[in-house]
Design an enzyme around this catalytic site. Sequence first.
Site, PDB file in Angstrom:
ATOM      1  CG  HIS A   1      -3.271  -0.104  -6.684  1.00 58.38           C
ATOM      2  ND1 HIS A   1      -3.605   0.478  -5.476  1.00 58.38           N
ATOM      3  CD2 HIS A   1      -3.433  -1.448  -6.499  1.00 58.38           C
ATOM      4  CE1 HIS A   1      -3.962  -0.469  -4.611  1.00 58.38           C
ATOM      5  NE2 HIS A   1      -3.870  -1.635  -5.212  1.00 58.38           N
TER       6      HIS A   1
ATOM      7  NE  ARG B   1      -4.344  -1.164   0.133  1.00 55.13           N
ATOM      8  CZ  ARG B   1      -4.553  -2.171  -0.722  1.00 55.13           C
ATOM      9  NH1 ARG B   1      -3.637  -2.478  -1.626  1.00 55.13           N
ATOM     10  NH2 ARG B   1      -5.685  -2.849  -0.685  1.00 55.13           N
TER      11      ARG B   1
HETATM   12  P1  NDP Z   1      -1.620 -11.517   4.481  1.00 57.74           P
HETATM   13  O1  NDP Z   1      -2.500 -11.054   5.581  1.00 57.74           O
HETATM   14  O2  NDP Z   1      -1.751 -12.910   4.016  1.00 57.74           O
HETATM   15  O3  NDP Z   1      -0.087 -11.294   4.874  1.00 57.74           O
HETATM   16  C1  NDP Z   1       0.354 -10.167   5.531  1.00 57.74           C
HETATM   17  C2  NDP Z   1       1.769 -10.408   6.009  1.00 57.74           C
HETATM   18  O4  NDP Z   1       2.256  -9.197   6.616  1.00 57.74           O
HETATM   19  C3  NDP Z   1       1.847 -11.502   7.090  1.00 57.74           C
HETATM   20  O5  NDP Z   1       2.999 -12.278   6.913  1.00 57.74           O
HETATM   21  C4  NDP Z   1       1.950 -10.689   8.386  1.00 57.74           C
HETATM   22  O6  NDP Z   1       2.606 -11.364   9.431  1.00 57.74           O
HETATM   23  C5  NDP Z   1       2.761  -9.510   7.913  1.00 57.74           C
HETATM   24  N1  NDP Z   1       2.599  -8.363   8.808  1.00 57.74           N
HETATM   25  C6  NDP Z   1       1.480  -7.665   9.078  1.00 57.74           C
HETATM   26  N2  NDP Z   1       1.728  -6.705   9.992  1.00 57.74           N
HETATM   27  C7  NDP Z   1       3.034  -6.810  10.313  1.00 57.74           C
HETATM   28  C8  NDP Z   1       3.888  -6.120  11.197  1.00 57.74           C
HETATM   29  N3  NDP Z   1       3.448  -5.123  11.964  1.00 57.74           N
HETATM   30  N4  NDP Z   1       5.172  -6.492  11.269  1.00 57.74           N
HETATM   31  C9  NDP Z   1       5.646  -7.540  10.515  1.00 57.74           C
HETATM   32  N5  NDP Z   1       4.881  -8.230   9.635  1.00 57.74           N
HETATM   33  C10 NDP Z   1       3.591  -7.872   9.550  1.00 57.74           C
HETATM   34  O7  NDP Z   1      -1.835 -10.487   3.273  1.00 57.74           O
HETATM   35  P2  NDP Z   1      -1.602 -10.739   1.712  1.00 57.74           P
HETATM   36  O8  NDP Z   1      -0.278 -11.363   1.550  1.00 57.74           O
HETATM   37  O9  NDP Z   1      -2.765 -11.413   1.120  1.00 57.74           O
HETATM   38  O10 NDP Z   1      -1.611  -9.225   1.169  1.00 57.74           O
HETATM   39  C11 NDP Z   1      -0.678  -8.273   1.612  1.00 57.74           C
HETATM   40  C12 NDP Z   1      -1.073  -6.878   1.118  1.00 57.74           C
HETATM   41  O11 NDP Z   1      -0.837  -6.742  -0.281  1.00 57.74           O
HETATM   42  C13 NDP Z   1      -2.563  -6.523   1.250  1.00 57.74           C
HETATM   43  O12 NDP Z   1      -2.888  -6.162   2.558  1.00 57.74           O
HETATM   44  C14 NDP Z   1      -2.690  -5.361   0.274  1.00 57.74           C
HETATM   45  O13 NDP Z   1      -2.437  -4.147   0.931  1.00 57.74           O
HETATM   46  C15 NDP Z   1      -1.585  -5.625  -0.746  1.00 57.74           C
HETATM   47  N6  NDP Z   1      -2.122  -5.927  -2.087  1.00 57.74           N
HETATM   48  C16 NDP Z   1      -1.772  -5.114  -3.145  1.00 57.74           C
HETATM   49  C17 NDP Z   1      -2.225  -5.386  -4.401  1.00 57.74           C
HETATM   50  C18 NDP Z   1      -1.784  -4.571  -5.564  1.00 57.74           C
HETATM   51  O14 NDP Z   1      -2.300  -4.762  -6.687  1.00 57.74           O
HETATM   52  N7  NDP Z   1      -0.827  -3.670  -5.409  1.00 57.74           N
HETATM   53  C19 NDP Z   1      -3.140  -6.511  -4.673  1.00 57.74           C
HETATM   54  C20 NDP Z   1      -3.419  -7.307  -3.505  1.00 57.74           C
HETATM   55  C21 NDP Z   1      -2.930  -7.013  -2.263  1.00 57.74           C
HETATM   56  P3  NDP Z   1       1.977 -12.713  10.067  1.00 57.74           P
HETATM   57  O15 NDP Z   1       2.173 -13.762   8.996  1.00 57.74           O
HETATM   58  O16 NDP Z   1       2.796 -12.968  11.263  1.00 57.74           O
HETATM   59  O17 NDP Z   1       0.533 -12.448  10.340  1.00 57.74           O
HETATM   60  C1  OXD Z   2      -6.190  -5.527  -3.104  1.00 58.68           C
HETATM   61  C2  OXD Z   2      -5.790  -4.584  -4.144  1.00 58.68           C
HETATM   62  O1  OXD Z   2      -6.013  -5.237  -1.924  1.00 58.68           O
HETATM   63  O2  OXD Z   2      -6.194  -4.766  -5.315  1.00 58.68           O
HETATM   64  O3  OXD Z   2      -6.675  -6.622  -3.454  1.00 58.68           O
HETATM   65  O4  OXD Z   2      -5.048  -3.638  -3.872  1.00 58.68           O
END
Ligand code: NDP
Ligand code: OXD
Length: 321
Positions: free
Chosen positions: A284, A236
């Site tokens: 994005h 993000r």
């Molecule tokens: P998940 O919830 O599966 O994974 C999030 C990861 O971040 C986990 O490993 C989590 O740790 C870690 N995390 C969260 N908070 C912290 C912290 N404070 N310190 C350290 N690690 C942290 O999410 P996804 O992988 O499915 O998606 C990730 C992000 O990608 C979404 O939230 C979205 O913002 C972004 N996204 C962007 C897109 C784009 O087109 N640009 C499309 C889709 C998503 P833990 O495993 O320990 O919980």
């Molecule tokens: C999502 C995105 O969060 O598209 O899925 O950014």
Amino acid sequence: MSNGALALLIHGGTDNWSPQRWKMRFDEVCGDRRVALLPDGDLDPADVHYAAVWKPVPGELTAFPNLRVIFNLGAGVDALMADTTLPDVPLVRVAVDDLTARMTEYVVLHVLMHHRQEPYLRESQREKRWAPKYQWPASALGVGIMGLGTLGADAADVLKRLGFRVAGWSRSEKRIDGIDCFHGAVELDAFLARTDILVALLPLTPDTRGILNHALFAKLNRESPLGAPVLINAGRGSLQNEADILACLDDDTLGAVSLDVFGQEPLPADSRFWTHPRVVLTPHNAADTDADAISRYVAEQIVRFEAGGALQNVVDRGRGY
Ligand code: NDP
Ligand code: OXD
């Protein structure tokens, strides 16, 4: 009771967020359940049991007194979590193979682009300059993925198979074959120190807002074979301090960046990111949201839920993701 309506509230997207397209897809997969694209003057809000949403207007979801589940049509729930009136029902996010594969493509594409010196080689071609520079093997580079969840873990696996030395950083402790796993604030510096290409796939939460800043970039590997470390952010925009990124590119704390997300989207026309020679910018679209795959995912979850099964990928509101 089992055939309560599904309300679609879809705002603020681009091409692939056409509300009519989503309505058509949901009609196809929801059997005889009513799918109502809002606003819909004929809909009794009390009939709505499920809402599938993308960036609903804050307060919009309070209209449905019998709501059972909210399905966010994307992986990131930061826009929803900012709504202080969000009904207290389970909130489900997207985690589907289609979206994961798209994100892995983006991450691999950009890691390889920087590793294989593509910006330099394209510039050489434009200038008709035959001037190869030494090409390091993938094994010389540490790729560090911040966020080792659904998306980060898949990208890590593919990068590992390409020969990179891959590490991941998460909130909780993990063990993944062939990946150096770090977690929590205490292990962040060690993770950064071995990282030449930093990939951000974190959710936006109060803990992660602004985490990609000057102090963090300065802790990346200063002896990088790339000359200076590279940042790739597809999580993000508000994870990043954008003034710090520009300053770090200017003083070589960072060698180059690939950015798919920004604090303000669309990116304003006067942003320096558009024209900076060491910025690779995408609008994005790292991982497009596919209406076919995601409507099926939501419909299957509803069927399972109504049969007494557990919902999958429920957001922990305390953690914010
Ligand atoms: P998940 O919830 O599966 O994974 C999030 C990861 O971040 C986990 O490993 C989590 O740790 C870690 N995390 C969260 N908070 C912290 C912290 N404070 N310190 C350290 N690690 C942290 O999410 P996804 O992988 O499915 O998606 C990730 C992000 O990608 C979404 O939230 C979205 O913002 C972004 N996204 C962007 C897109 C784009 O087109 N640009 C499309 C889709 C998503 P833990 O495993 O320990 O919980
Ligand atoms: C999502 C995105 O969060 O598209 O899925 O950014």
